[in-house]
Enzyme design. Structure first.
Site, short mmCIF file in Angstrom:
data_model
loop_
_atom_site.label_atom_id
_atom_site.label_comp_id
_atom_site.label_asym_id
_atom_site.label_seq_id
_atom_site.Cartn_x
_atom_site.Cartn_y
_atom_site.Cartn_z
N SER A 1 0.93 -1.16 0.16
CA SER A 1 -0.18 -0.02 0.28
C SER A 1 0.51 0.95 0.19
O SER A 1 1.55 1.24 -1.09
CB SER A 1 -0.92 -0.16 1.38
OG SER A 1 -2.10 0.96 1.05
N ASP B 1 -9.31 -4.10 -6.05
CA ASP B 1 -8.93 -2.89 -4.57
C ASP B 1 -9.16 -1.67 -5.88
O ASP B 1 -9.10 -1.17 -6.50
CB ASP B 1 -8.06 -3.15 -4.61
CG ASP B 1 -7.16 -2.54 -3.78
OD1 ASP B 1 -7.74 -1.75 -3.40
OD2 ASP B 1 -5.87 -2.82 -3.24
N HIS C 1 -8.32 -5.53 -0.62
CA HIS C 1 -6.56 -4.20 -0.48
C HIS C 1 -5.60 -4.61 1.07
O HIS C 1 -4.55 -5.43 0.85
CB HIS C 1 -6.79 -3.01 -0.05
CG HIS C 1 -4.98 -2.34 0.48
ND1 HIS C 1 -4.79 -1.86 -1.40
CD2 HIS C 1 -4.97 -1.48 0.81
CE1 HIS C 1 -4.09 -0.70 -1.43
NE2 HIS C 1 -3.34 -0.74 0.16
#
Length: 631
Positions: A228, A397, A423
């Site tokens: 991320s 996602d 995610h």
């Protein structure tokens, strides 16, 4: 007259949403203050009340799911820090501190030793030291290094698997989080301490951490794995530090983040359109979401998990069905850590401008066209990155727009999709070791130095193709995504079933297979044709280089005609006329459901993908058939 920062930028509904946000934040702040003032006995009373509430309104199936792996999940949940989590599985973790150029003290963690070999010398000076390749792992937004090791299964923990494969694994922490809440200039109670955004992560935290690791290990380079925002920080720092590209062998980006399209909830999306002054007014200029620990202390863990799930659904549209209940109980308490409001504002600026740019300190409420001609915030020059970039992203996602991302990255970037992943699945999903880890291993084993030669790229593509092909040929039946304790269903790919040699076992299984979410059984001729295409001698389909770049949509295969089209396309794919860029979409409540299921083998895989049709066995005799197939 002072300027109202969000004037003329929102419509009426967004004003209402913004006002509601102020009310919710104020209400939450009042509860937090009251909680801090309450004695521990009262907090325990609230905790017990929430537990009784959960037990009263929870089904037997949910209670059974909660009890699974209760010892492991509670052990990980209650672990106080990174070192304790690693010790739970028998690993010895080192703690290090690095000082950044602007005076922040960052905590680093290290896993260098396999179990029982803590007395060995690894990457140190002198004779007898074992040389190991170094891997650096970095967490996401509002997280810390604990997210990498708070798993309920050792085999699903990427750092542990890397250590067992012979790597020297290091973990970074951003300034301001649990392990980096100190500076030589300011106290964390001071506002200037929290005056940082992703710019500081890119210019100081990441390069200074990497420099410390390379000096400590006496290694010329390392491999970077980010999750991320940890990927965004690498994109940024590699683009502004050219020499750093000579110190990073390969950059593996899990659930990469660069320029998200926006958030799924209208209230938060409205906040993105306002100026940073509004967000600072909402949350202040220090840390954000510091109340998460308060809610965790007064809520029974399963209820806390439900609140987190509701928040993820509310903000991002994620359903978190690829993670088990026990995994959530273990990991969610370690999900959030401290960061600055300014770093979140930075992301809001990026989403609003649709540009991966540096922090804008001079935001105007209304910028006229004439003024915009003479002002421009500097973008991170990500096309300048020389390090090999490997993206592994989720098709479900909402924070990943792969087309936009690839346009901003160098041409040597390689992307792979896990279609049904969201995610957080790249950290904690059930099959993360089957669907994600092979891509990580392939990249680490292929790119071993910082020369970034064409031979390394060729080696990686060969390894990647082999891994995808092996995934198609490996038979497996995965549990349903309904719940942990639901043993009445199982998911299977056509490639998996048909890879069995013709015989009693396969013949018994095939007639009981029905299309997932469809009412009618698979047509007999369809089964026959698929079985002929994927017989035991063929060993499955070998991945090939895509030639047309298009996507095939198979839709419902319950008919003889569509079944014939599938086998024809599979035959063409094997011969190389189509290639392996085949994308399957979820057809909803009827027809075949592909790309959003839990089948782990033969799934659609990214830019160069090979798809498999996902089917669900009927209720009769499922347990026995699953056992035989696993054998």
């Amino acid at each position: 007259m002072p300027t109202i920062p969000f004037l003329r930028r929102l419509n009426l509904s967004e004003y209402i949403a913004l006002a509601g946000s102020f009310i919710l934040v104020g209400f939450e702040a009042i509860i937090r203050i009251l909680t801090l003032a309450l004695p521990s006995t009262v907090i325990s009373l609230f905790y017990g009340a929430s537990r009784r509430l959960f037990n009263r309104f929870t089904s037997r199936a949910e209670k059974t799911a909660q009890k699974k792996k209760q010892h492991v999940s509670s052990g990980i949940r209650d672990a106080s820090d990174f070192v304790d989590m690693c010790a739970f599985y028998g690993y010895y973790a080192e703690e290090h501190v690095v000082q950044t150029g602007d005076g922040y003290l960052l905590g680093l963690h290290r896993l260098a030793y396999k179990k029982g070999r803590e007395d060995q010398r690894v990457n140190s000076w002198g004779r007898g030291s074992i040389k190991k390749n170094v891997v650096y792992m970095h967490h996401g937004l509002m997280m810390n290094s604990e997210v990498w090791v708070c798993l309920t299964d050792e085999e699903r923990c990427l750092p542990f698997q890397l250590v067992e494969r012979g790597y020297d694994v290091w973990f970074g922490n951003n300034r301001g989080n649990k392990y980096s809440k100190k500076s030589i200039h300011h106290s964390p109670t001071d506002i200037p301490f929290w005056n940082f955004s992703m710019d500081e992560f890119a210019f100081h935290d990441i390069p200074d951490s990497i420099q410390y690791i390379l000096e400590t290990t006496s290694q010329p380079s390392l491999s970077y794995i980010g999750f991320s925002q940890g990927t965004a920080q690498a994109f940024a720092t590699l683009s502004v530090h050219p020499k750093l590209n000579d110190q990073v062998n390969v950059f593996i980006a899990l659930a990469p983040a660069m320029s998200p399209a926006g958030l799924s909830n209208g209230i938060v999306d409205a906040l993105c359109k306002t100026s940073p002054q509004v967000l600072f007014l909402l949350f202040g200029r220090r840390s954000i979401l510091s109340s998460a620990t308060m809610w965790q202390s007064i809520l029974y863990p399963p209820i806390f998990v439900r609140f987190i799930d509701m928040g993820l659904s509310f903000l991002f549209g994620w359903h978190a069905k690829n993670m088990s209940a026990s995994q959530k109980l273990a990991a969610y308490p370690h999900l959030y850590s401290f960061t600055s409001v300014k770093s979140v504002v930075h992301w809001f600026q990026i989403m609003r401008t649709k540009s991966f740019q540096m922090y804008d300190d001079d935001v105007q409420p209304v910028v006229s066209r004439s003024v915009s001609k003479y002002t421009k915030v500097a973008k991170f020059p990500t096309r300048n990155i020389k390090t090999p970039v490997v993206l592994v992203y989720g098709g479900s996602d909402s924070l990943v727009d792969i087309k936009v991302m690839l346009k901003e990255l160098p041409s040597h970037t390689i992307a792979t999709e896990v279609p049904h992943y969201e995610h957080l699945d790249f950290l904690w999903a059930r099959e993360v070791d089957e669907l994600v880890f092979p891509h990580v291993y392939d990249a680490l084993e292929s790119f071993t130095d910082a020369e970034h030669s064409q031979e390394e790229y060729a080696r990686y593509r060969t390894a990647r193709h082999a891994s995808i092909g092996a995934g198609l040929r490996r038979p497996m039946i995965a549990p349903s995504d309904v719940s942990d304790d639901d043993a009445a269903h199982s998911l299977v790919s056509y490639a998996d079933v048909a890879s069995m040699p013709p015989g009693e076992e396969a013949d018994e299984l095939l007639p009981h297979l029905v299309i997932h979410n469809a009412a009618s059984p698979v047509h007999a001729d369809t089964r026959k044709r698929i079985h002929q295409e994927y017989d035991g001698s063929s060993g499955g389909v070998s991945p090939v280089t895509p030639t047309n770049g298009g996507a095939l949509d198979y839709g419902n295969v319950n008919s003889n005609e569509n079944g014939h089209a599938i086998t024809q396309n599979l035959r063409r794919m094997r011969s190389g006329s189509i290639g392996s860029n085949i994308s399957f979409e979820n057809k909803g409540s009827k027809g075949i459901m592909i790309g959003a299921s839990k089948a782990v083998s033969g799934m659609v895989k990214g830019v160069e993908t090979i798809g498999s049709m996902v089917i669900t066995s009927d209720e009769g005799g499922t347990r026995d058939r699953r056992k035989r197939c696993r054998k």
